[in-house]
Design a protein around this motif. Structure first.
Motif, mmCIF file in Angstrom:
data_model
loop_
_atom_site.group_PDB
_atom_site.id
_atom_site.type_symbol
_atom_site.label_atom_id
_atom_site.label_comp_id
_atom_site.label_asym_id
_atom_site.label_seq_id
_atom_site.Cartn_x
_atom_site.Cartn_y
_atom_site.Cartn_z
ATOM 1 N N SER A 1 -8.325 -5.229 14.587
ATOM 2 C CA SER A 1 -7.744 -6.283 13.762
ATOM 3 C C SER A 1 -6.567 -5.758 12.933
ATOM 4 C CB SER A 1 -8.801 -6.883 12.833
ATOM 5 O OG SER A 1 -9.346 -5.877 12.006
ATOM 6 N N THR A 2 -6.520 -4.442 12.724
ATOM 7 C CA THR A 2 -5.419 -3.844 11.981
ATOM 8 C C THR A 2 -5.251 -2.388 12.401
ATOM 9 O OG1 THR A 2 -4.485 -3.421 9.798
ATOM 10 C CG2 THR A 2 -6.858 -3.164 10.021
ATOM 11 N N ALA A 3 -4.042 -1.898 12.346
ATOM 12 C CA ALA A 3 -3.789 -0.497 12.686
ATOM 13 C C ALA A 3 -3.681 0.372 11.438
ATOM 14 C CB ALA A 3 -2.508 -0.377 13.500
ATOM 15 N N THR A 4 -3.457 -0.267 10.296
ATOM 16 C CA THR A 4 -3.323 0.474 9.049
ATOM 17 C C THR A 4 -4.128 -0.216 7.951
ATOM 18 O OG1 THR A 4 -1.365 -0.747 8.357
ATOM 19 C CG2 THR A 4 -1.005 1.295 9.606
ATOM 20 N N VAL A 5 -4.424 0.528 6.904
ATOM 21 C CA VAL A 5 -5.082 -0.030 5.722
ATOM 22 C C VAL A 5 -4.280 0.359 4.489
ATOM 23 C CG1 VAL A 5 -7.397 -0.045 6.715
ATOM 24 C CG2 VAL A 5 -6.606 1.977 5.502
ATOM 25 N N ASN A 6 -4.491 -0.375 3.428
ATOM 26 C CA ASN A 6 -3.878 -0.062 2.146
ATOM 27 C C ASN A 6 -4.966 0.475 1.228
ATOM 28 O OD1 ASN A 6 -1.485 -1.209 3.131
ATOM 29 N ND2 ASN A 6 -2.142 -3.233 2.464
ATOM 30 N N VAL A 7 -4.711 1.598 0.594
ATOM 31 C CA VAL A 7 -5.700 2.186 -0.300
ATOM 32 C C VAL A 7 -5.107 2.299 -1.700
ATOM 33 C CG1 VAL A 7 -6.883 3.468 1.509
ATOM 34 C CG2 VAL A 7 -5.022 4.549 0.299
ATOM 35 N N THR A 8 -5.964 2.166 -2.695
ATOM 36 C CA THR A 8 -5.581 2.386 -4.077
ATOM 37 C C THR A 8 -6.247 3.671 -4.530
ATOM 38 O OG1 THR A 8 -5.467 0.007 -4.447
ATOM 39 C CG2 THR A 8 -5.565 1.405 -6.400
ATOM 40 N N VAL A 9 -5.449 4.584 -5.082
ATOM 41 C CA VAL A 9 -5.972 5.888 -5.488
ATOM 42 C C VAL A 9 -5.792 6.080 -6.985
ATOM 43 C CG1 VAL A 9 -5.587 6.967 -3.250
ATOM 44 C CG2 VAL A 9 -3.798 7.046 -4.957
ATOM 45 N N ARG A 10 -6.639 6.956 -7.545
ATOM 46 C CA ARG A 10 -6.565 7.260 -8.964
ATOM 47 C C ARG A 10 -6.648 8.768 -9.148
ATOM 48 N NH1 ARG A 10 -11.018 4.537 -12.055
ATOM 49 N NH2 ARG A 10 -12.240 6.205 -11.194
ATOM 50 N N GLY A 11 -5.899 9.264 -10.104
ATOM 51 C CA GLY A 11 -5.879 10.683 -10.428
ATOM 52 C C GLY A 11 -4.776 10.953 -11.426
ATOM 53 N N THR A 12 -4.400 12.203 -11.578
ATOM 54 C CA THR A 12 -3.278 12.495 -12.462
ATOM 55 C C THR A 12 -2.001 11.989 -11.795
ATOM 56 O OG1 THR A 12 -2.827 14.665 -11.523
ATOM 57 C CG2 THR A 12 -4.421 14.579 -13.326
ATOM 58 N N ARG A 13 -0.978 11.767 -12.575
ATOM 59 C CA ARG A 13 0.284 11.261 -12.016
ATOM 60 C C ARG A 13 0.815 12.189 -10.935
ATOM 61 N NH1 ARG A 13 2.503 9.774 -17.824
ATOM 62 N NH2 ARG A 13 1.533 7.736 -17.996
ATOM 63 N N GLU A 14 0.767 13.483 -11.202
ATOM 64 C CA GLU A 14 1.291 14.455 -10.245
ATOM 65 C C GLU A 14 0.466 14.475 -8.960
ATOM 66 O OE1 GLU A 14 4.028 17.165 -8.851
ATOM 67 O OE2 GLU A 14 4.095 15.856 -10.591
ATOM 68 N N ASP A 15 -0.860 14.437 -9.067
ATOM 69 C CA ASP A 15 -1.714 14.456 -7.881
ATOM 70 C C ASP A 15 -1.539 13.194 -7.045
ATOM 71 O OD1 ASP A 15 -2.730 16.949 -8.477
ATOM 72 O OD2 ASP A 15 -4.473 16.152 -9.543
ATOM 73 N N VAL A 16 -1.425 12.051 -7.701
ATOM 74 C CA VAL A 16 -1.217 10.800 -6.969
ATOM 75 C C VAL A 16 0.135 10.818 -6.276
ATOM 76 C CG1 VAL A 16 -0.897 8.314 -7.236
ATOM 77 C CG2 VAL A 16 -2.791 9.448 -8.387
ATOM 78 N N ARG A 17 1.159 11.314 -6.969
ATOM 79 C CA ARG A 17 2.495 11.393 -6.363
ATOM 80 C C ARG A 17 2.486 12.312 -5.145
ATOM 81 N NH1 ARG A 17 6.682 14.583 -6.154
ATOM 82 N NH2 ARG A 17 5.760 16.143 -7.503
ATOM 83 N N ARG A 18 1.840 13.449 -5.249
ATOM 84 C CA ARG A 18 1.777 14.391 -4.131
ATOM 85 C C ARG A 18 0.953 13.866 -2.962
ATOM 86 N NH1 ARG A 18 0.504 20.018 -7.233
ATOM 87 N NH2 ARG A 18 2.528 20.247 -8.244
ATOM 88 N N SER A 19 -0.032 13.045 -3.241
ATOM 89 C CA SER A 19 -0.938 12.596 -2.186
ATOM 90 C C SER A 19 -0.349 11.487 -1.322
ATOM 91 C CB SER A 19 -2.248 12.109 -2.788
ATOM 92 O OG SER A 19 -2.056 10.897 -3.478
ATOM 93 N N ARG A 20 0.753 10.898 -1.711
ATOM 94 C CA ARG A 20 1.298 9.753 -0.972
ATOM 95 C C ARG A 20 1.519 10.066 0.508
ATOM 96 N NH1 ARG A 20 2.452 5.622 -4.259
ATOM 97 N NH2 ARG A 20 3.792 4.489 -2.841
ATOM 98 N N GLY A 21 1.947 11.254 0.843
ATOM 99 C CA GLY A 21 2.184 11.592 2.241
ATOM 100 C C GLY A 21 1.065 12.382 2.888
ATOM 101 N N ARG A 22 -0.009 12.647 2.153
ATOM 102 C CA ARG A 22 -1.057 13.525 2.661
ATOM 103 C C ARG A 22 -2.281 12.789 3.181
ATOM 104 N NH1 ARG A 22 -2.633 17.518 -1.596
ATOM 105 N NH2 ARG A 22 -3.931 18.266 0.100
ATOM 106 N N PHE A 23 -2.275 11.469 3.167
ATOM 107 C CA PHE A 23 -3.411 10.735 3.718
ATOM 108 C C PHE A 23 -3.302 10.781 5.227
ATOM 109 C CE2 PHE A 23 -3.751 9.272 -0.501
ATOM 110 C CZ PHE A 23 -5.069 8.943 -0.654
ATOM 111 N N VAL A 24 -4.242 11.453 5.854
ATOM 112 C CA VAL A 24 -4.179 11.617 7.300
ATOM 113 C C VAL A 24 -4.759 10.393 7.999
ATOM 114 C CG1 VAL A 24 -4.911 13.058 9.219
ATOM 115 C CG2 VAL A 24 -4.336 14.110 7.052
ATOM 116 N N ARG A 25 -5.880 9.912 7.514
ATOM 117 C CA ARG A 25 -6.546 8.780 8.165
ATOM 118 C C ARG A 25 -7.112 7.841 7.105
ATOM 119 N NH1 ARG A 25 -3.925 10.072 11.879
ATOM 120 N NH2 ARG A 25 -4.584 11.330 13.608
#
Length: 115
Positions: free
Chosen positions: A54-78
């Protein structure tokens, strides 16, 4: 009761500074942002295949420090992986924050779509 009134100004100042420090730290560590287009991974048992999703991608909401959230934007593998319980027919699977693989210093709080 003398210990309460001794250095009352210093105690009030300490309480105000501690409250300000708490709000500052909470603000830094509580950044929450959506990350759109996280690829969805579906694992199936050997010999089976997925014809359509039904979908190939999902949208996720993440929480953490500003720096960790910023760094994680490209690190979600699946966006999640699961093994269907029923091998044939139409299967629906609920996606929860625990089904999303994410960097260790961020927390997934929401997945959309949830199924």
């Amino acid at each position: 009761m003398g210990w309460i009134s001794n250095n009352a100004g210093l105690k009030v100042t300490s309480l105000v500074l501690a409250t300000c420090a708490w709000f500052f730290v909470k603000g830094i560590t509580s950044d929450s942002r959506p990350i759109n287009g996280v690829p969805l991974e579906i694992k199936v048992k050997p010999g089976l295949t997925v014809l359509a999703t039904s979908t190939a991608t999902v949208n996720v909401t993440v929480r953490g420090t500003r720096e960790d959230v910023r760094r994680s934007r490209g690190r979600f593998v699946r966006g999640g992986g699961f093994d269907p319980d029923q091998p044939f027919g139409i299967n629906h699977h609920a996606l929860s924050p625990s089904s999303v693989r994410h960097p260790p210093r961020v927390q997934v709080t929401e997945v959309d779509p949830a199924e």
